[in-house]
Design a protein around this motif. Structure first.
Motif, PDB file in Angstrom:
ATOM      1  N   LEU A   1       0.824  -1.204   0.000  1.00  0.00           N
ATOM      2  CA  LEU A   1       0.000   0.000   0.000  1.00  0.00           C
ATOM      3  C   LEU A   1       0.861   1.258   0.000  1.00  0.00           C
ATOM      4  O   LEU A   1       0.491   2.266  -0.615  1.00  0.00           O
ATOM      5  CB  LEU A   1      -0.934  -0.013   1.217  1.00  0.00           C
ATOM      6  CG  LEU A   1      -2.051   1.024   1.259  1.00  0.00           C
ATOM      7  CD1 LEU A   1      -2.924   0.948   0.018  1.00  0.00           C
ATOM      8  CD2 LEU A   1      -2.895   0.854   2.516  1.00  0.00           C
ATOM      9  N   TRP A   2       2.005   1.207   0.664  1.00  0.00           N
ATOM     10  CA  TRP A   2       2.929   2.335   0.575  1.00  0.00           C
ATOM     11  C   TRP A   2       3.283   2.621  -0.875  1.00  0.00           C
ATOM     12  O   TRP A   2       3.396   3.779  -1.284  1.00  0.00           O
ATOM     13  CB  TRP A   2       4.220   2.025   1.329  1.00  0.00           C
ATOM     14  CG  TRP A   2       4.119   1.956   2.810  1.00  0.00           C
ATOM     15  CD1 TRP A   2       2.975   1.964   3.568  1.00  0.00           C
ATOM     16  CD2 TRP A   2       5.199   1.839   3.726  1.00  0.00           C
ATOM     17  NE1 TRP A   2       3.290   1.855   4.891  1.00  0.00           N
ATOM     18  CE2 TRP A   2       4.649   1.783   5.026  1.00  0.00           C
ATOM     19  CE3 TRP A   2       6.575   1.779   3.574  1.00  0.00           C
ATOM     20  CZ2 TRP A   2       5.444   1.664   6.160  1.00  0.00           C
ATOM     21  CZ3 TRP A   2       7.371   1.660   4.710  1.00  0.00           C
ATOM     22  CH2 TRP A   2       6.814   1.607   5.988  1.00  0.00           C
ATOM     23  N   GLY A   3       3.494   1.549  -1.635  1.00  0.00           N
ATOM     24  CA  GLY A   3       3.862   1.720  -3.032  1.00  0.00           C
ATOM     25  C   GLY A   3       2.789   2.366  -3.870  1.00  0.00           C
ATOM     26  O   GLY A   3       3.067   2.870  -4.973  1.00  0.00           O
TER      27      GLY A   3
ATOM     28  N   VAL B   1       9.831   0.080  -5.088  1.00  0.00           N
ATOM     29  CA  VAL B   1       9.858  -1.127  -5.923  1.00  0.00           C
ATOM     30  C   VAL B   1       8.456  -1.685  -6.092  1.00  0.00           C
ATOM     31  O   VAL B   1       8.031  -2.023  -7.208  1.00  0.00           O
ATOM     32  CB  VAL B   1      10.797  -2.179  -5.290  1.00  0.00           C
ATOM     33  CG1 VAL B   1      10.656  -3.532  -5.991  1.00  0.00           C
ATOM     34  CG2 VAL B   1      12.247  -1.706  -5.363  1.00  0.00           C
ATOM     35  N   GLN B   2       7.695  -1.773  -5.004  1.00  0.00           N
ATOM     36  CA  GLN B   2       6.334  -2.300  -5.095  1.00  0.00           C
ATOM     37  C   GLN B   2       5.451  -1.412  -5.979  1.00  0.00           C
ATOM     38  O   GLN B   2       4.642  -1.909  -6.766  1.00  0.00           O
ATOM     39  CB  GLN B   2       5.720  -2.421  -3.701  1.00  0.00           C
ATOM     40  CG  GLN B   2       6.266  -3.572  -2.880  1.00  0.00           C
ATOM     41  CD  GLN B   2       5.916  -4.931  -3.461  1.00  0.00           C
ATOM     42  OE1 GLN B   2       4.894  -5.096  -4.130  1.00  0.00           O
ATOM     43  NE2 GLN B   2       6.767  -5.913  -3.233  1.00  0.00           N
ATOM     44  N   GLY B   3       5.608  -0.111  -5.854  1.00  0.00           N
ATOM     45  CA  GLY B   3       4.825   0.797  -6.692  1.00  0.00           C
ATOM     46  C   GLY B   3       5.144   0.628  -8.165  1.00  0.00           C
ATOM     47  O   GLY B   3       4.243   0.601  -9.011  1.00  0.00           O
ATOM     48  N   ALA B   4       6.437   0.481  -8.487  1.00  0.00           N
ATOM     49  CA  ALA B   4       6.849   0.324  -9.884  1.00  0.00           C
ATOM     50  C   ALA B   4       6.355  -1.002 -10.457  1.00  0.00           C
ATOM     51  O   ALA B   4       5.820  -1.051 -11.578  1.00  0.00           O
ATOM     52  CB  ALA B   4       8.372   0.420  -9.995  1.00  0.00           C
TER      53      ALA B   4
ATOM     54  N   ASP C   1      -7.327  -1.059  12.417  1.00  0.00           N
ATOM     55  CA  ASP C   1      -5.899  -1.302  12.576  1.00  0.00           C
ATOM     56  C   ASP C   1      -5.236  -1.262  11.208  1.00  0.00           C
ATOM     57  O   ASP C   1      -5.877  -1.570  10.193  1.00  0.00           O
ATOM     58  CB  ASP C   1      -5.653  -2.662  13.236  1.00  0.00           C
ATOM     59  CG  ASP C   1      -4.173  -2.941  13.454  1.00  0.00           C
ATOM     60  OD1 ASP C   1      -3.522  -2.149  14.153  1.00  0.00           O
ATOM     61  OD2 ASP C   1      -3.667  -3.929  12.902  1.00  0.00           O
ATOM     62  N   TYR C   2      -3.956  -0.916  11.187  1.00  0.00           N
ATOM     63  CA  TYR C   2      -3.256  -0.823   9.904  1.00  0.00           C
ATOM     64  C   TYR C   2      -3.180  -2.166   9.202  1.00  0.00           C
ATOM     65  O   TYR C   2      -3.154  -2.227   7.966  1.00  0.00           O
ATOM     66  CB  TYR C   2      -1.847  -0.245  10.108  1.00  0.00           C
ATOM     67  CG  TYR C   2      -0.797  -1.244  10.536  1.00  0.00           C
ATOM     68  CD1 TYR C   2      -0.038  -1.933   9.578  1.00  0.00           C
ATOM     69  CD2 TYR C   2      -0.545  -1.525  11.874  1.00  0.00           C
ATOM     70  CE1 TYR C   2       0.932  -2.848   9.952  1.00  0.00           C
ATOM     71  CE2 TYR C   2       0.414  -2.433  12.255  1.00  0.00           C
ATOM     72  CZ  TYR C   2       1.155  -3.093  11.296  1.00  0.00           C
ATOM     73  OH  TYR C   2       2.099  -4.004  11.654  1.00  0.00           O
ATOM     74  N   ARG C   3      -3.162  -3.269   9.944  1.00  0.00           N
ATOM     75  CA  ARG C   3      -3.056  -4.592   9.328  1.00  0.00           C
ATOM     76  C   ARG C   3      -4.309  -4.908   8.507  1.00  0.00           C
ATOM     77  O   ARG C   3      -4.217  -5.296   7.342  1.00  0.00           O
ATOM     78  CB  ARG C   3      -2.844  -5.662  10.396  1.00  0.00           C
ATOM     79  CG  ARG C   3      -1.587  -5.486  11.239  1.00  0.00           C
ATOM     80  CD  ARG C   3      -1.612  -6.428  12.431  1.00  0.00           C
ATOM     81  NE  ARG C   3      -0.468  -6.267  13.316  1.00  0.00           N
ATOM     82  CZ  ARG C   3      -0.397  -5.352  14.281  1.00  0.00           C
ATOM     83  NH1 ARG C   3      -1.402  -4.506  14.464  1.00  0.00           N
ATOM     84  NH2 ARG C   3       0.667  -5.262  15.042  1.00  0.00           N
ATOM     85  N   SER C   4      -5.461  -4.755   9.142  1.00  0.00           N
ATOM     86  CA  SER C   4      -6.706  -5.062   8.431  1.00  0.00           C
ATOM     87  C   SER C   4      -6.959  -4.064   7.303  1.00  0.00           C
ATOM     88  O   SER C   4      -7.473  -4.435   6.239  1.00  0.00           O
ATOM     89  CB  SER C   4      -7.889  -5.073   9.408  1.00  0.00           C
ATOM     90  OG  SER C   4      -7.967  -3.862  10.135  1.00  0.00           O
ATOM     91  N   ALA C   5      -6.576  -2.805   7.506  1.00  0.00           N
ATOM     92  CA  ALA C   5      -6.744  -1.813   6.438  1.00  0.00           C
ATOM     93  C   ALA C   5      -5.892  -2.175   5.224  1.00  0.00           C
ATOM     94  O   ALA C   5      -6.341  -2.089   4.077  1.00  0.00           O
ATOM     95  CB  ALA C   5      -6.381  -0.423   6.943  1.00  0.00           C
ATOM     96  N   SER C   6      -4.665  -2.606   5.466  1.00  0.00           N
ATOM     97  CA  SER C   6      -3.755  -2.954   4.377  1.00  0.00           C
ATOM     98  C   SER C   6      -4.238  -4.199   3.640  1.00  0.00           C
ATOM     99  O   SER C   6      -4.212  -4.262   2.409  1.00  0.00           O
ATOM    100  CB  SER C   6      -2.343  -3.172   4.927  1.00  0.00           C
ATOM    101  OG  SER C   6      -1.888  -2.034   5.609  1.00  0.00           O
ATOM    102  N   ALA C   7      -4.661  -5.219   4.411  1.00  0.00           N
ATOM    103  CA  ALA C   7      -5.137  -6.454   3.785  1.00  0.00           C
ATOM    104  C   ALA C   7      -6.394  -6.202   2.962  1.00  0.00           C
ATOM    105  O   ALA C   7      -6.533  -6.726   1.847  1.00  0.00           O
ATOM    106  CB  ALA C   7      -5.399  -7.508   4.856  1.00  0.00           C
TER     107      ALA C   7
ATOM    108  N   LYS D   1      -6.618   1.681  -2.859  1.00  0.00           N
ATOM    109  CA  LYS D   1      -5.645   2.340  -1.986  1.00  0.00           C
ATOM    110  C   LYS D   1      -6.281   3.365  -1.051  1.00  0.00           C
ATOM    111  O   LYS D   1      -5.587   3.960  -0.227  1.00  0.00           O
ATOM    112  CB  LYS D   1      -4.551   3.007  -2.816  1.00  0.00           C
ATOM    113  CG  LYS D   1      -5.013   4.210  -3.622  1.00  0.00           C
ATOM    114  CD  LYS D   1      -3.840   4.836  -4.361  1.00  0.00           C
ATOM    115  CE  LYS D   1      -4.253   6.112  -5.095  1.00  0.00           C
ATOM    116  NZ  LYS D   1      -3.100   6.737  -5.791  1.00  0.00           N
ATOM    117  N   THR D   2      -7.609   3.580  -1.155  1.00  0.00           N
ATOM    118  CA  THR D   2      -8.252   4.584  -0.311  1.00  0.00           C
ATOM    119  C   THR D   2      -8.712   4.025   1.030  1.00  0.00           C
ATOM    120  O   THR D   2      -9.188   4.783   1.877  1.00  0.00           O
ATOM    121  CB  THR D   2      -9.466   5.198  -1.025  1.00  0.00           C
ATOM    122  OG1 THR D   2     -10.481   4.193  -1.205  1.00  0.00           O
ATOM    123  CG2 THR D   2      -9.080   5.765  -2.380  1.00  0.00           C
ATOM    124  N   VAL D   3      -8.601   2.710   1.232  1.00  0.00           N
ATOM    125  CA  VAL D   3      -8.946   2.145   2.535  1.00  0.00           C
ATOM    126  C   VAL D   3      -8.055   2.790   3.595  1.00  0.00           C
ATOM    127  O   VAL D   3      -6.853   2.978   3.377  1.00  0.00           O
ATOM    128  CB  VAL D   3      -8.765   0.616   2.532  1.00  0.00           C
ATOM    129  CG1 VAL D   3      -9.076   0.044   3.920  1.00  0.00           C
ATOM    130  CG2 VAL D   3      -9.656  -0.028   1.480  1.00  0.00           C
TER     131      VAL D   3
END
Length: 488
Positions: free
Chosen positions: A34-36, A53-56, A399-405, A413-415
């Motif tokens: 998600l950072w990417g 790297v993940q974004g690219a 939590d950031y974990r559930s938001a990311s998943a 990416k708006t979660v």
């Protein structure tokens, strides 16, 4: 190569591919993915290279488990090639035999099987640290023999360690090991007066530029985070239990079959290894500096075993000389470490891909691993609830974990996460003003239940819908989905 080695390598390769292609992203893998999708100079928890790297890769290949872990495949190839160059550099004969044994040793170490498989920052950290160390050693060997050395090796080593620093902050242990080796070996001390060394340091320090740019814009929050976490603990005093845990876990995750070989390599390097290289000296100090510093930190605060992951990188090429010696230890250890590594790798793949083994022990154990499962079911309910609200409602978790998943599962990416813990979401969404009067779908679980102060942000909320996650008849966890109307 013996047929038994070929079988072991194939077995590890199959397990790794099954893991890469079928395991849902670990919560932190999804977080860094998600950072990417929110590219920035740097980030709160870590430096930026993995996110870049993940974004690219996502931009080019789209979102998938294959894309997520494709950088791991590339870094694994780079690590294998670097070890080949190291083995070719160190040993006079039986190059192929020693090389494949090094590869098996790395794969059979639970620490490296796991962290070279996860799409975290560590696989890139390992890659660039190993490349930097190899180039620096070959430079120093040239310096010792010719009093000059090839400058391109030194500067390339500096570039590699700069890239490692853009992966994780503990990359600093690698150049500290280099420095300790130069101070300890009188042949290398004159190089401390060589201006090329300081030009290389300037190159390596360039990794700090994007990190400093981000921190200047965000009140140096990432620096505060690591200082408070490692140097200024909440509870003072000596933490003997934390220290023993750090040492004990390190002993088993590296592999208990390796430590005697490490000791013998330090005490008396084998005659099979070239004697005119500073390799053993640099390998020792890379291990010693990192391990000593983190052991001290574990006594006063907390240190995780994988923070020391760069300490062992140069030790693996020294082990073949110990394992291949005609001794009972060598033959027993050779079979023992392979079985140990294969057992761990198999259990890991089952744990990540089929069923969290901790769920068989307790209903409360290992909440992190339980979050690997059920996101198809959760996404169906979240999507259905969102369809009953206005167009594009907010998607919120606790939590950031559930938001990311959830963001990864929905490719959205708006979660966002709203919780008491400071995380990267607080920098993407510093306040609620742009979202006033919007409706939302709220996801929570028993680990991070929805807080009353979050519900109070809405005019009204619906009763939660329970989404039970069950695998092979074993209950894993419950998620809860509800709607919020009119964000205040």
């Amino acid at each position: 190569m013996p047929k038994s080695w070929l079988f072991v390598i194939i077995a590890f390769a199959v397990l790794r591919l099954v893991f890469w292609l079928t395991a849902f992203p670990n919560p932190d893998e999804a977080y860094y993915w998600l950072w990417g999708q929110h590219l920035d100079w740097s980030y709160y928890d870590h430096p930026p290279l993995n996110a870049w790297v993940q974004g690219a890769f996502t931009a080019v290949f789209g979102r998938s488990n294959f894309t997520l872990r494709l950088p791991n495949l590339i870094s694994s190839g780079a690590i294998g090639y670097t070890y080949y160059r190291i083995v070719h550099y160190l040993y006079r004969d039986k190059i192929e035999q020693h090389f494949w044994l090094v590869i098996i040793l790395v794969l059979a170490s639970p620490l490296y099987f796991l962290f070279l498989g996860l799409a975290w920052h560590d696989h890139l950290l390992i890659t660039f640290s190993l490349i930097s160390a190899y180039l620096f050693i070959t430079f120093l060997d040239g310096y010792v023999t010719e009093q000059k050395g090839e400058s391109w090796r030194l500067y390339s080593s500096a570039i590699a360690i700069a890239l490692a620093g853009l992966c994780k902050y503990n990359a600093v242990f690698v150049p500290l090991g280099f420095l300790a080796a130069m101070i300890a070996d009188r042949r290398l001390r004159p190089f401390l007066r060589d201006r090329r060394l300081y030009f290389a340091i300037a190159i390596a320090s360039s990794a700090l530029i994007p990190i400093l740019v981000w921190n200047l814009s965000n009140d140096f929050q990432s620096f505060h985070y690591y200082v408070d976490r490692s140097i200024h603990p909440v509870n003072g005093g000596i933490k003997l239990g934390s220290c023993l845990a750090f040492i004990g876990v390190s002993f088993f995750v590296v592999s208990p079959f390796y430590w005697r070989g490490f000791y013998r390599s330090f005490k008396q390097p084998s005659h099979l290894i070239r004697t005119d290289s500073v390799y053993p000296i640099v390998a020792f100090w890379m291990f010693a500096v990192s391990t000593i510093i983190l052991t001290v930190i574990s006594l006063i605060s907390a240190a995780l075993y994988y923070w020391n992951i760069t300490a062992y990188l140069l030790l693996f090429p020294l082990l073949p000389a110990c394992f291949i010696r005609a001794s009972n230890f060598g033959s027993k250890a050779l079979s023992g470490f392979q079985l140990y590594g294969l057992l761990f790798a198999t259990l890991l793949v089952v744990h990540y891909c089929a069923l969290p083994l901790s769920a068989l022990v307790s209903k409360d154990a290992d909440p992190d691993s339980r979050m690997l499962f059920g996101w198809n079911e959760v996404a169906v309910v979240v999507t259905q609830q969102a369809s009953e609200l206005q167009t594009s409602p907010l998607l919120i978790t606790t939590d950031y974990r559930s938001a990311s998943a959830l963001a990864y599962q929905l490719n959205d990416k708006t979660v966002r996460a709203i919780s008491d813990r400071v995380d990267q979401f607080d920098f993407w969404y510093p306040d609620d003003l742009p979202f006033r009067d919007k409706n939302a779908v709220i996801l929570s679980d028993d680990w991070f239940p929805v807080q009353s102060k979050l519900l109070a942000k809405f005019d009204r909320v619906s009763p939660p819908i329970t989404v039970p996650i069950i695998r092979f008849g074993v209950w894993i966890k419950n998620y809860y989905v509800q709607r919020g109307y009119g964000l205040k």
